[in-house]
Design an enzyme around this catalytic site. Sequence first.
Site, PDB file in Angstrom:
ATOM      1  N   SER A 519       0.815  -1.208   0.000  1.00 39.93           N
ATOM      2  CA  SER A 519       0.000   0.000   0.000  1.00 39.93           C
ATOM      3  C   SER A 519       0.847   1.255   0.000  1.00 39.93           C
ATOM      4  CB  SER A 519      -0.953  -0.003   1.191  1.00 39.93           C
ATOM      5  OG  SER A 519      -0.232   0.184   2.365  1.00 39.93           O
ATOM      6  N   LYS A 562      -6.319   4.527   8.363  1.00 36.05           N
ATOM      7  CA  LYS A 562      -5.244   5.362   7.818  1.00 36.05           C
ATOM      8  C   LYS A 562      -5.681   6.823   7.784  1.00 36.05           C
ATOM      9  CE  LYS A 562      -3.058   1.806   5.031  1.00 36.05           C
ATOM     10  NZ  LYS A 562      -2.928   1.241   3.689  1.00 36.05           N
TER      11      LYS A 562
END
Length: 636
Positions: A519, A562
Amino acid sequence: TGAEEAGNAAAETSAAPETAPVPLSEVAHSGEIPVPESLIDQVIGQEHAVEVMRKAAIQRRHVLMIGTPGTGKSMLAKAMAELLPKEEMQDILIYPNTEDPNEPVVRTVPSGRGKEIVGAHKQEARKRTQTRSTLILLLIFGIMGYALISGQLLFGIIAAAFIFMALQYSRPKEEAMVPKLLVSTKPDSTAPFIDGTGSHAGALLGDVRHDPFQSGGLETPSHDRVEAGAIHKAHKGVLFIDEINTLTPHSQQSLLTALQEGEYSITGQSERSSGAMVRTEPVPCRFVMVAAGNLDGVQGMHPALRSRIRGYGYEVYMQETMPDTPENRDKFIRFIAQEVKNDGKIPHFDQEAIDELMLEARRRSNRKGHLTLKLRDMGGLIRVAGDLARQEGAEIATARHVLDAKSMARSIEDQISDEYIRRSREYDLTVVEGALVGRVNGLAVMGTDSGSVLPIVAEVTPTQGATGQVIATGLLKEIAQESIKNVSAIIKKFTGKDIKNMDVHIQFLGTYSGVEGDSASVTVATGVISAIENIPVRQDVAMTGSLSVRGQVLPIGGVTYKIEAAAKAGIRKVIIPQSNLADVVIEEEYKKMVEIVPVTTIEEVLEHALMFERKEDFMAKIKEISARRLSIFSEK
Ligand code: ADP
C-alpha cells in the site's frame, strides 16, 4: 417451550424483515429483542458454517474451521455438541489387573453407573477392613486372657505382638482394589464439549502419574494413578482444538491414531516417570473432532491429520464480514441483546447506542457495505460500554457510553500509534506543512485496527556500479520489496529517464516493526518522481494506494484507520484509491479535519501532491506520456 418459540420467532423475524410487525431496528432498546435458546441459533453471520455444523452433527463428522479469532469457532463447536444425536452416554472405569499390574483393566458402563459401582466397592472394602480389625482384636484379647490365666504374661505379649504385626503386614490392600472412575457422565445430559486447545500431551491423551514409592507397601496402585485425557473426556461428544498447528507433531500423530481407532491406551507421558511403565487397556474415545486455526496455521498442521479430517468431514471457512443489509442489521442488533443477556450484569442498549455500535461494526469491517463479524471484540466493546453505564447506575446504556467505551477499550496497537504520533511530532519526524523534494507522507496500518503516518524519503544519485539500483531501507518485507520493483517501471515511463544511470534510495522512516504489503507503492512512486524531477511534494498531503505497473491506483486495506491517523497527525488532505471510497467510515470529529481525495491513476496523485511552478509543464508531460501509453494499448 415459550422461550424456544420466542427464539424461533426472532429467527423468522430476521429472515423475513418485511413481514415482521416491528423491525428489530425500531425497538426502543435491546431488551425487547428475544434471544434464541439454543446456541446454534445465536450464531450470527456464519450461515454456511452453521449449515455445515448441522450436517456434520447429524452424521458425526469431523470439522476443520479456518478463520480469524473471535468469529465464533468455539461457539459453533459448542453448539455442535448440543446438536449431536442423542446417544447413550457411558462412564469409563479402570480396575487393577491382578495378573499384570502394569496393564490396568478398562470397562465401560452406562452413564451414572460408574459412581454407584465405585461407591459399592468402597463400602465393601470398608466393611472387610472392619471385620478384619474386629477379628484381630478378638484374637489378641483371647491370647492375652489365656496368658493372664495361665500366668505366662511375657509369652502372651510376645505372641499378641507377633500376630498383630504379621496380620498388619500381610493385610491385602482392600482399598487398592477399588476401581477408579476415569470419566463420569450424567445420564440425559447433552454430549460433552471438551476444549483441548493448547493442551500438553498429558492433558490431551491422558497420563499416568509418577509414584515416588514404588514398592514396600506404600505404593499407589497403578490403576489409581491413571488420568483421563481430553480425548477420553470427549468420548461420544465434541473435542475442540483451536490453533491446532501449535500441538506438537507427536500429539497430532497420536490424535490421528485416536481418531482412527476410536480408542487410545493411556500411558505415562514423561519417559523417566514410573508412570511410563503402565499402559492401560485401550480406553474408548469416539469423539467428533472440531479443529480450528487461521489459514497459515492450518497449512502448518500435520498433513495426515488434516487429510483424515478432510476425508471424513468438512472444512469450513469463517466469514469475517457480512453485507450491511436490513436483515443482517437485525441480526447484529440481536447479537447485542445476546451479549447483554449472556453477560447478565450490564443494562440493555437504547436505539442510539445500537446505532453507534452498528457504525463501529461498519468501521471495523474495513470493507464497503459490510459489518464486521469479529464479534468477540465487538462483545468486548459492548461489555465495556455496559460497565460504564452500570457504574453510573444508568437503567440503559446510551450512545455516550458506547463512545466513551470506544476511547477506553482501544487496542494496544492503537494506543502505541497515538503515542508514536505524539512523540514523532515532538521531534519533528512528522512534517505536515510546506513542501519538500522527495519526501512523502505515506500511511500504514499497525496491527489490525490502527493507522499511522509513515513518511518516506527518496533520493537519486548517479549510479556507483554498472547499472542503477533501487535501494529501499526500513525493514521492508517481501511484498513491499516487490512493489518497489514495480514502481521502477512507472518511474521510467513518467520521467522518461532511464533509472539505469542512477541509484534510487528510498527510506521508510520510523518503521520499527517492518513494512508489509504494497500500500506504499503510490507513496514510493511519488517520492521518487519528485526526487528525479526535483519537484517538491506537499507535506500536508498523505496518501495510500497500491500501484499497478500501468499506473492505476488499486485498492488497499485499512483505509478508515489510515485516514484517521492522518487526521490525528495534522494532515489536511488524504489521497486514497477511488475503489476504497465506500470503505471509508470515519468518525464525525475527523470529517472536519481532513479532505478525502479519491483517485484512479498515479497522474491524479501527482496532480494533488506535487507543488511547483513547473508543475504545469510536468503535468503536460505526464499526460502526453500516458496518452501515448493508452494509444499503444488501444492499438493492441
Ligand atoms: P473463536 O473461537 O472464533 O476465537 P469464539 O467462538 O470464542 O471465537 O467467540 C467468542 C465470543 O464472541 C462468543 O462467545 C460470542 O459471544 C461472540 N461471537 C463470536 N462470533 C460470533 C457469532 N458469529 N455470532 C454470535 N456471537 C459471536
